[in-house]
Design a protein around this motif. Structure first.
Motif, PDB file in Angstrom:
ATOM      1  N   SER A  31      -0.948  -3.224  -5.839  1.00  0.00           N
ATOM      2  CA  SER A  31      -2.022  -4.147  -5.471  1.00  0.00           C
ATOM      3  C   SER A  31      -1.471  -5.567  -5.433  1.00  0.00           C
ATOM      4  CB  SER A  31      -3.164  -4.080  -6.488  1.00  0.00           C
ATOM      5  OG  SER A  31      -3.703  -2.785  -6.533  1.00  0.00           O
ATOM      6  N   GLN A  67       1.828   1.849  -3.383  1.00  0.00           N
ATOM      7  CA  GLN A  67       0.673   1.915  -4.294  1.00  0.00           C
ATOM      8  C   GLN A  67       0.652   0.702  -5.236  1.00  0.00           C
ATOM      9  OE1 GLN A  67       0.504   5.717  -6.283  1.00  0.00           O
ATOM     10  NE2 GLN A  67       1.080   6.877  -4.425  1.00  0.00           N
ATOM     11  N   GLU A  75       0.829  -1.205   0.000  1.00  0.00           N
ATOM     12  CA  GLU A  75       0.000   0.000   0.000  1.00  0.00           C
ATOM     13  C   GLU A  75       0.862   1.253   0.000  1.00  0.00           C
ATOM     14  OE1 GLU A  75      -2.479  -0.484   3.360  1.00  0.00           O
ATOM     15  OE2 GLU A  75      -3.808  -1.990   2.413  1.00  0.00           O
TER      16      GLU A  75
END
Length: 745
Positions: free
Chosen positions: A579, A577, A574
């Protein structure tokens, strides 16, 4: 008295015959030497005559070659003038060359004949002038008929003069040939006359000598029979000899035996006289006796034959027998005489030696290092099994000097030179880092140590040596050196940054610049974290490398392990950024859960660090249906579960057992060059050296992962395409497979 007088008369007659015999032999030898000398001289004369006859034929043939060469040149010239064909011009040139070569050879052959040399001196200018006329004719154009006619007239005059001189030379050689051909007949007649006279007189003398020899032989035979009878009469004088002695009749019964042998056997003479000697032998010795007896009778003697004799007290006496056969005048075997030597001490020494050799061979064959023996010239006579394994040669290939072919060419020359120098000096040596060209294609490094064994006069009898395989120790030493060098460099980098930042703060450079001072503190903290990670990774890698870490294996749920790793790395994802996408099916693997979690988090962490913001990292585990083929390129995998939504790729591990559980971590980063896919799993290896500063890597994470997976019996590898991301795989055995293997064991 009468017997003594007969012996005196016989000795005088024998002396007279001997003088006649020697005189006749001397005269015969002189005659034969004279005949031989005359024959030799005549033979030399015949050989000389034969040489000169052949020489004359060579001169005649060479004169003919000169004529033939001129004719060939003339024919070639005419044909060329008519046809202008270059092939005839070649015939003309060959004729000219052949004529010149024949003239040179004729000059050499007639060097011993002044008259022929004078004629040759006259013919040489004529031939050269004719060659110039022929050359001028060749060069004239076909339309120059008048010039050609003039040259032809001159050529005819030259040709007549040449033929006249050559004819004269041939007649001279024919005359010499007749003279030289008659000389061998005269020499042969003289030789035959000498041979007839010499050999005839020699034959007469030899006939007389033969008669005298026959008489002497008969006298010698009578004397030998008398001597043998005399020896038999005095045989008892040898009863106290240090060796045994006995005689056997034609039936093999004892007729005489000395006291020494009786003492060895423990018998009285009356107990053995008339007894078959084979009854005193052991069964094996009886068989040897009967097998050697025909040879003994045929050749009349036998030496160094070993028997085992049974003593009266039941003990066995080993002896060495030397026997002689006695025959009558007709050559019939009548009895034997044998000398026996007690070889008990020698047998004990041989047994001890065999035992010692057996012990040495057993120790040598079981030794963990190579052992060899060689003679003083370096000729290998023995190598043990370990030496053959190290050198990559068989026992036969190691004997003699054949083992040198397995030495690296760059080492064989200096090693052989040092070996020879050490042999002369009779001293031991150590040969370090000698390279063997092993038959498996791998160069093995060895240390060879030799020690000479010399006699009392310091002459080297043989050389013993050892061969120690130092390939692995050299590799380990090199790895340690490289590891220490790399570690010192990697540790120095963050320490330098920390020291620089703290040094600036301590010096008060940024007292009035709080933002920059805060940045220096942040740099020191970041480099401290990197230093801690590096030290922890080094310690983990060294523990895995040394085998001190004992992984506790147990059944684990692969999906749970993957889920824990994803949850652990989710905050970092996170932050960047990124996933995380998880695809997993419940399946049991045989693994150490903490070690596998460390591997998964290392791989996921790398995928996050090398992914751009907004990217996706796919993590999955599946059961592979077949053994994949390693390609190193991104592709498609055949598995029981669907692939993640990403560019497909076939996995490529080095043939793990099937079925197996396959873990996958894939990113969308920059990718890895094909030449880096293998070395990234080595220690302190990164695709880009700046990654350790920009992304915080230590260069040991993948090396630790590989050690962990290999200790699980699995494989780890990577596939990548530049600009399309990378995919990391590793395999683990399933629980049922491990249980089945344990049950089989």
């Amino acid at each position: 008295m009468k017997q003594q007088f007969s012996r005196f008369i016989a000795s005088r007659c024998w002396l007279q015959d001997k003088l006649l015999l020697r005189g006749g032999l001397g005269i015969s030898l002189l005659l034969l030497c004279g005949v031989g000398t005359a024959s030799y001289l005549n033979t030399r004369q015949l050989a000389a005559n034969r040489y000169w006859v052949e020489h004359t034929y060579q001169v005649l043939g060479t004169i003919q070659d000169v004529e033939d060469g001129l004719q060939n040149a003339e024919r070639g010239r005419r044909a060329y003038r008519l046809t202008q064909d270059q092939e005839f011009l070649q015939i003309y040139r060959q004729g000219i060359q052949g004529t010149q070569a024949s003239l040179q050879r004729l000059d050499s052959l007639t060097a011993d004949n002044p008259r022929q040399q004078q004629r040759l001196a006259l013919v040489n200018p004529l031939i050269k002038q004719r060659m110039r006329l022929l050359q001028q004719s060749i060069q004239l154009p076909p339309t120059a008929t008048e010039e050609q006619a003039a040259l032809t007239r001159q050529d005819i005059q030259m040709q007549q003069g040449i033929q006249t001189l050559l004819k004269t030379m041939e007649e001279e050689e024919q005359t010499l040939l007749q003279q030289r051909a008659q000389a061998p007949n005269i020499a042969l007649s003289v030789t035959n006359l000498f041979n007839i006279l010499g050999y005839g007189f020699s034959f007469a003398l030899l006939t007389l000598i033969y008669a005298l020899l026959e008489q002497e032989i008969r006298q010698r035979q009578r004397a030998e029979i008398a001597i043998k009878q005399y020896v038999d009469e005095v045989e008892d004088l040898y009863n106290h000899a240090p060796c045994g002695y006995h005689s056997l009749d034609a039936e093999g019964r004892l007729i005489r035996i000395n006291d020494t042998e009786l003492k060895w056997l423990g018998y009285d003479r009356s107990e053995v006289i008339g007894r078959l000697y084979t009854e005193l032998l052991t069964p094996n010795s009886q068989q040897s006796f009967f097998s050697n007896f025909p040879k003994f009778v045929e050749q009349g003697w036998i030496n160094n034959l070993e028997f085992e004799v049974k003593c009266k007290d039941g003990s066995i006496l080993p002896v060495e027998v030397n026997a002689t056969a006695l025959t009558d005048a007709a050559g019939q075997y009548i009895r034997s005489r044998s000398t026996l030597v007690d070889i008990r001490e020698r047998k004990r020494a041989e047994t001890a030696l065999r035992t010692s050799e057996a012990k040495f061979r057993s120790l040598s064959e079981a030794a963990p290092i190579g052992i060899f023996m060689a003679d003083a010239q370096g000729y290998i006579t023995y190598t043990n099994r370990r030496a053959q394994e190290i050198g990559g040669f068989s026992l036969d290939e190691s004997l003699g000097y054949s083992w040198m072919q397995f030495i690296h060419p760059d080492d064989s020359e200096w090693m052989l030179a040092q070996w020879q120098a050490d042999s002369v000096a009779a001293q031991g040596s150590i040969y370090n880092d000698v390279r063997f060209l092993h038959r498996n294609g791998i160069i093995r490094y060895v240390r060879i140590q030799t020690a000479p064994i010399a006699d009392a006069s310091d002459q080297v009898l043989l050389v013993v040596g050892t061969i120690e395989d130092i390939t692995e120790s050299r590799r380990v030493a090199q790895m340690k050196s490289e590891f220490v060098s790399t570690v010192s460099h990697e540790l120095r980098t963050p320490l330098t940054a920390i020291r620089g930042a703290l040094g600036l703060l301590a010096a008060g450079v940024y007292e009035r610049k709080p933002e920059k001072a805060k940045r220096m503190v942040q740099v020191a903290a970041e480099q401290s974290d990197r230093l801690v990670r590096l030290i922890n990774d080094i310690l983990d890698f060294q523990r895995l490398e040394s085998g001190k870490v004992q992984l506790v294996m147990q059944p684990c749920n692969a999906a749970d392990l993957l889920q824990q790793a994803v949850e652990t790395m989710r905050p970092s994802a996170e932050e960047h950024q990124i996933s995380l996408s998880l695809t997993a099916a419940p399946m049991q693997v045989w693994a150490a859960p903490d070690a596998i979690l460390q591997t998964l988090t290392n791989l996921i962490s790398n995928a996050i660090k090398f992914s751009d913001p907004g990217g996706v990292v796919w993590v999955g585990v599946e059961m592979a249906a077949r053994e994949p083929c390693r390609t190193g390129k991104m592709g498609e995998i055949n598995s029981s579960s669907p692939s993640p939504p990403s560019p497909p790729s076939p996995p490529s591990p080095p043939s793990p057992p099937s079925p197996f559980v396959l873990f996958t971590v894939q990113d969308q980063g920059r990718g890895i060059p094909a030449d880096k896919l293998e070395i990234i799993f080595e220690q302190f290896q990164q695709v880009d050296a700046s990654d350790s500063r920009q992304r915080g890597g230590t260069g040991l994470g993948l090396a630790i992962c590989r050690k962990i997976i290999e200790q699980h019996g699995g494989k780890i590898w990577a596939e990548s395409a530049l600009g399309q991301g990378s995919r990391f795989y590793f395999t683990l055995p399933i629980v049922s497979q491990v249980s089945h293997t344990d049950a089989d064991e």
